[in-house]
Design an enzyme around this catalytic site. Structure first.
Site, mmCIF file in Angstrom:
data_model
loop_
_atom_site.group_PDB
_atom_site.id
_atom_site.type_symbol
_atom_site.label_atom_id
_atom_site.label_comp_id
_atom_site.label_asym_id
_atom_site.label_seq_id
_atom_site.Cartn_x
_atom_site.Cartn_y
_atom_site.Cartn_z
ATOM 1 N N TYR A 47 -127.256 46.922 105.665
ATOM 2 C CA TYR A 47 -127.912 47.337 104.425
ATOM 3 C C TYR A 47 -128.723 48.604 104.665
ATOM 4 O O TYR A 47 -129.637 48.634 105.485
ATOM 5 C CB TYR A 47 -128.807 46.231 103.882
ATOM 6 C CG TYR A 47 -128.062 45.049 103.289
ATOM 7 C CD1 TYR A 47 -126.690 45.092 103.080
ATOM 8 C CD2 TYR A 47 -128.728 43.891 102.934
ATOM 9 C CE1 TYR A 47 -125.997 44.014 102.546
ATOM 10 C CE2 TYR A 47 -128.048 42.804 102.385
ATOM 11 C CZ TYR A 47 -126.687 42.875 102.199
ATOM 12 O OH TYR A 47 -126.012 41.804 101.668
ATOM 13 N N GLY B 134 -126.024 43.840 86.940
ATOM 14 C CA GLY B 134 -126.783 44.256 85.773
ATOM 15 C C GLY B 134 -126.018 44.153 84.477
ATOM 16 O O GLY B 134 -126.589 44.318 83.396
#
Length: 340
Positions: free
Chosen positions: A57, A215
């Site tokens: 990440y 989202g």
């Protein structure tokens, strides 16, 4: 927040997990160090203790930020989960994959970035279709015996591989996978075919990533805010728009945000589930945390289930056919009972 046991273990984790993939500003997006610290502060103040990261990440920055934060906070309060598998350097042919060599190297590097002596939960990040699952579990069990890892978990792997691994582990006496991380949301329910039933059988907790479908379930795409999403994405097709519109309608009925509805639907499913909620802004996290105070009615749950339903395929749909259940199986069991 309340706390739940993670799988068939005694490990207590908060009912929402904080995803930290956005900690770092590489690739032109994400939260800087100060914002990441503020997000973790807000999460901990709300009772959250379960952090999810990975070696790759933000090119390792996510782990570095968490490690620096832990240096000034109570490490034992937090349950820290990270992952190995994906390539984090180009030094050798074994700098990726599920093999033991990469696992040991990757864990040592993660420990340095996290500035800790142990990882609470180590996930295999994604199945490489090469490494035998017994090699994975034996190596994870060795790390657990060494005190460098507390619990084993697995992500993005076929159900049959996980089932074989946990069965071998139970037979031999190795530590089993206690958590399964997969994509799951109202827009992505295919994990219900094999992965989630398998997790229920083995008592594993499912930790879904992308519970808001990137989202999409907040309704932003309905409002024309397409951002970086590709026009051909499934999150923009008619099915996704219908599902999202139902989420928007129910949110309006309850006077809450769309994210609360989508997350609450997930938390009401009939299996152990702890959604991973990511955030790059404090207000995003604070809004997501409010989902624990939202309750959907049975009618609202049914509307969401119906609009997002998928075909389970064989044998799931076959088992659910009324004729099969009442005539074939029912008749068979009736005959058996009579003979007994």
């Amino acid at each position: 927040m309340n706390y739940k046991l993670l799988g068939r273990s005694g490990l207590k984790v908060s009912e929402l997990c904080l995803g930290t993939m956005g900690f770092g500003t590489e690739a032109g997006w994400g939260a800087d160090k100060d914002t990441s610290f503020a997000i973790m502060d807000a999460y901990a103040n709300a009772g959250g203790n379960f952090l999810d990261t990975a070696n790759v990440y933000k090119l390792g920055t996510s782990e570095k930020i968490i490690g620096e934060y832990m240096g000034n906070h109570d490490r034992d309060y937090f349950v820290l989960a990270t992952k190995y598998t994906l390539k984090d350097n180009t030094t050798n042919p074994n700098a990726s994959g599920n093999n033991r060599k990469n696992m040991m190297r990757s864990v040592e590097e993660s420990l340095k970035r996290l500035k800790t002596d142990f990882i609470d939960v180590l996930y295999l990040h994604i199945w490489d279709s090469i490494t035998p699952v017994d090699e994975v579990l034996r190596a994870m069990d060795d790390l657990i015996k060494q005190g460098k890892v507390n619990y084993a978990a697995i992500s993005d792997t076929p159900a049959w591989v996980v089932a074989k691994g946990n069965t071998l582990a139970e037979l031999i006496g190795w530590s089993q996978f206690i958590a399964l991380q997969v994509e799951y949301s109202l827009l992505a329910r295919t994990a219900e075919r094999e992965l989630i039933p398998m997790a229920k059988h083995f008592g594993m907790t499912v930790t879904p990533w992308a519970p808001l479908a990137g989202g999409a379930l907040t309704g932003k795409y309905l409002r024309g805010d397409h951002g970086r999403i590709k026009p051909e994405s499934k999150r923009l097709n008619e099915r996704s728009r219908n599902i999202t519109q139902t989420v928007v309608d129910i949110a309006a009925e309850l006077g809450v945000s769309e994210g609360h509805v989508a997350l609450n639907w997930m938390r009401r499913q009939e299996f152990s589930c702890i959604p991973i909620v990511g955030a790059t802004k404090v207000d995003q996290l604070l809004d997501n945390l409010k989902t624990v105070d939202v309750t959907l009615s049975q009618d609202q749950l049914k509307r969401l289930n119906d609009v997002s339903a998928i075909e389970l395929g064989f044998p799931g749909d076959f088992f659910n056919e009324e004729g099969v259940r009442t005539n074939s199986f029912g008749g068979f069991y009736d005959r058996v009972e009579k003979r007994v």
